[in-house]
Design an enzyme around this catalytic site. Structure first.
Site, short mmCIF file in Angstrom:
data_model
loop_
_atom_site.label_atom_id
_atom_site.label_comp_id
_atom_site.label_asym_id
_atom_site.label_seq_id
_atom_site.Cartn_x
_atom_site.Cartn_y
_atom_site.Cartn_z
N GLU A 83 21.08 159.79 91.16
CA GLU A 83 20.55 159.42 89.13
C GLU A 83 19.28 158.86 89.42
OE1 GLU A 83 23.84 158.27 86.75
OE2 GLU A 83 22.47 157.20 85.87
N GLN A 109 31.26 154.24 85.92
CA GLN A 109 30.06 152.69 86.38
C GLN A 109 30.11 152.67 87.38
OE1 GLN A 109 27.17 151.37 85.25
NE2 GLN A 109 27.59 150.97 83.44
P1 FAD Z 1 31.41 155.81 74.27
O1 FAD Z 1 32.58 156.45 74.76
O2 FAD Z 1 31.59 156.62 72.95
O3 FAD Z 1 32.52 154.14 74.39
C1 FAD Z 1 31.87 152.82 74.06
C2 FAD Z 1 32.74 152.08 73.14
O4 FAD Z 1 33.35 152.37 72.00
C3 FAD Z 1 33.42 151.79 74.12
O5 FAD Z 1 34.31 150.37 74.36
C4 FAD Z 1 34.27 152.61 74.05
O6 FAD Z 1 36.14 152.15 74.07
C5 FAD Z 1 35.06 152.50 72.45
N1 FAD Z 1 34.70 154.15 71.47
C6 FAD Z 1 35.18 154.82 72.11
N2 FAD Z 1 35.70 155.35 71.31
C7 FAD Z 1 35.91 154.60 70.14
C8 FAD Z 1 36.73 154.68 68.69
N3 FAD Z 1 36.99 156.58 68.55
N4 FAD Z 1 36.56 153.87 68.17
C9 FAD Z 1 36.95 152.71 68.13
N5 FAD Z 1 36.14 152.63 70.12
C10 FAD Z 1 35.87 153.71 70.81
N6 FAD Z 1 22.85 154.72 78.28
C11 FAD Z 1 21.37 155.20 77.75
O7 FAD Z 1 21.13 154.40 77.74
N7 FAD Z 1 20.78 155.99 78.72
C12 FAD Z 1 21.43 156.59 80.02
O8 FAD Z 1 20.84 157.84 80.55
C13 FAD Z 1 23.01 156.15 80.53
N8 FAD Z 1 22.93 156.76 81.99
C14 FAD Z 1 24.12 156.06 81.90
C15 FAD Z 1 24.97 157.14 82.93
C16 FAD Z 1 27.04 157.10 83.17
C17 FAD Z 1 27.62 157.31 84.03
C18 FAD Z 1 27.16 155.20 82.68
C19 FAD Z 1 29.18 154.39 83.21
C20 FAD Z 1 26.91 154.89 81.83
C21 FAD Z 1 24.96 155.31 81.61
N9 FAD Z 1 24.87 154.67 80.02
C22 FAD Z 1 23.72 155.13 79.85
C23 FAD Z 1 25.23 153.47 79.01
C24 FAD Z 1 25.88 153.62 78.25
O9 FAD Z 1 25.21 154.60 77.27
C25 FAD Z 1 26.71 152.08 78.10
O10 FAD Z 1 27.72 152.13 78.07
C26 FAD Z 1 27.62 152.59 76.88
O11 FAD Z 1 27.69 151.55 75.64
C27 FAD Z 1 28.75 153.37 76.37
O12 FAD Z 1 28.50 154.77 76.12
P2 FAD Z 1 29.62 155.72 76.49
O13 FAD Z 1 29.28 157.32 76.64
O14 FAD Z 1 30.72 155.42 77.66
O15 FAD Z 1 30.52 155.39 74.98
#
Ligand code: FAD
Length: 318
Positions: A18, A211
């Site tokens: 990445e 992560q």
């Molecule tokens: P989600 O899946 O939406 O989850 C976020 C939080 O909400 C979690 O605590 C989850 O348990 C909770 N949640 C989910 N659905 C619900 C619901 N229906 N009701 C209540 N709570 C809920 N960030 C960037 O800005 N740019 C990037 O390019 C980037 N790349 C990444 C690549 C990887 C492999 C990883 C692991 C992370 C990356 N991130 C990036 C960081 C990521 O955006 C953050 O970790 C963010 O806080 C959560 O993203 P998510 O897609 O896991 O969110």
């Protein structure tokens, strides 16, 4: 080719990494310079992160402060297209909910489709730095799950305000999502976090990238819990070697991960960052060897634009 097809066809653990778009004003050459040393290991795909706007405050007449949005690392889509063009390697642009209305998301996906990109990592994104919690854009997606659902609808020819009759013309994205072996920091407990992961997979995500983590046992336990919940898609471990002493503080702070005692003590003893880098390489080589032995589908390296350590690790394990 889609990531999921590569994973299905693979006879051994794949290698992927990445990169971050360069800071605004810097040339794309820095991207090529970070990819070139890793070509020997035949990367299966290269992810390009997406960085939302941050806010700066400018002093205006009368002492008023104006809040101005600034994107420090634009260019994700262009970089993906440039990599495909130059190296013929598949790219995975990261697409986030933050800062996007659903319409803007749709337009971004259409751009990607026209560029021949058929992979996306669907993420929520973090809160804007000056805000304490994530706030979706009015008319935007709130969770990564909502973004996955929007992409899946597009894959079925269902755009926001119209449907496409000719299904040969609709998109066909392979969707990856994020998973957290040490739990997402906002979620009250692992069970709830896993439930949210399952919802993303049930909605159409085809694989998970984790992560970063430094203790393989956390990944193995996570795999077990994921399987018990009935999630049967590949879970790709995300790995980042430690490259400096100060990361002992910054990695737990920004990524909410534990640094095992053995690793932390070894890094603390280092006299300088070069020594810390060597410790990071040795630790990661051992981590990767164990992950490969346990049949990890792919090892995904967070290079953060610096490929020197990852090259040494890849040389030792691939
Ligand atoms: P989600 O899946 O939406 O989850 C976020 C939080 O909400 C979690 O605590 C989850 O348990 C909770 N949640 C989910 N659905 C619900 C619901 N229906 N009701 C209540 N709570 C809920 N960030 C960037 O800005 N740019 C990037 O390019 C980037 N790349 C990444 C690549 C990887 C492999 C990883 C692991 C992370 C990356 N991130 C990036 C960081 C990521 O955006 C953050 O970790 C963010 O806080 C959560 O993203 P998510 O897609 O896991 O969110």
């Amino acid at each position: 080719m889609k990531v999921i097809d590569r994973l299905k066809k693979a006879k051994s653990t794949l290698f992927s990494f990445e990169i971050l778009p360069p800071l605004k004003g810097k040339s794309i050459q820095s991207i090529y310079d970070s990819i070139d040393p890793l070509l020997d290991f035949s990367p299966s795909f290269i992810n390009v992160t997406y960085h939302r706007e941050e806010y700066i405050f400018k002093k205006r007449e009368g002492g008023f402060l104006e809040r101005i949005p600034v994107r420090k690392r634009p260019g994700t889509v262009g970089i993906c297209a440039a990599i495909i063009n130059k190296y013929k390697i598949d790219t995975v642009p990261h697409l986030i909910c933050g800062g996007f209305t659903k319409e803007e998301t749709e337009n971004a996906l259409i751009d990607l489709q026209f560029l021949g990109i058929d992979n996306v990592l669907a993420l929520r994104g973090d809160a804007v730095k000056s805000e304490s919690a994530f706030v979706p854009e009015p008319g935007g997606n709130e969770h990564a799950l909502d973004l996955v659902k929007q992409i899946v609808l597009m894959n079925h020819g269902k755009y926001l305000n119209e449907e496409v009759e000719d299904l040969s013309k609709h998109s066909s994205y392979c969707i990856g999502v994020a998973g957290y072996p040490e739990k997402h920091f906002e979620c009250p407990n692992m069970k709830a976090d896993l439930k949210h992961l399952k919802a993303k997979v049930d909605a159409g995500a085809e694989y998970v990238v984790t992560q970063l983590f430094y203790n393989n046992d956390k990944y193995f336990e996570y795999l077990e819990s994921v399987k018990q919940l009935g999630i049967h898609v590949p879970v790709i471990p995300g790995i980042k070697p430690i490259t400096s002493k100060k990361q002992l503080l910054s990695l737990p702070k920004f990524f909410h991960v534990d640094i095992p005692e053995g690793l932390a003590e070894a890094v603390e003893k280092c006299e300088n960052d070069n020594e810390a880098k060597e410790v990071g390489i040795e630790w990661t080589i051992a981590q990767c060897k164990e992950l490969i032995k346990h049949g990890a589908p792919c090892i995904h390296f967070y290079t953060m634009g610096r490929s020197e350590s990852v090259r040494k690790i890849a040389k030792a394990v691939f």
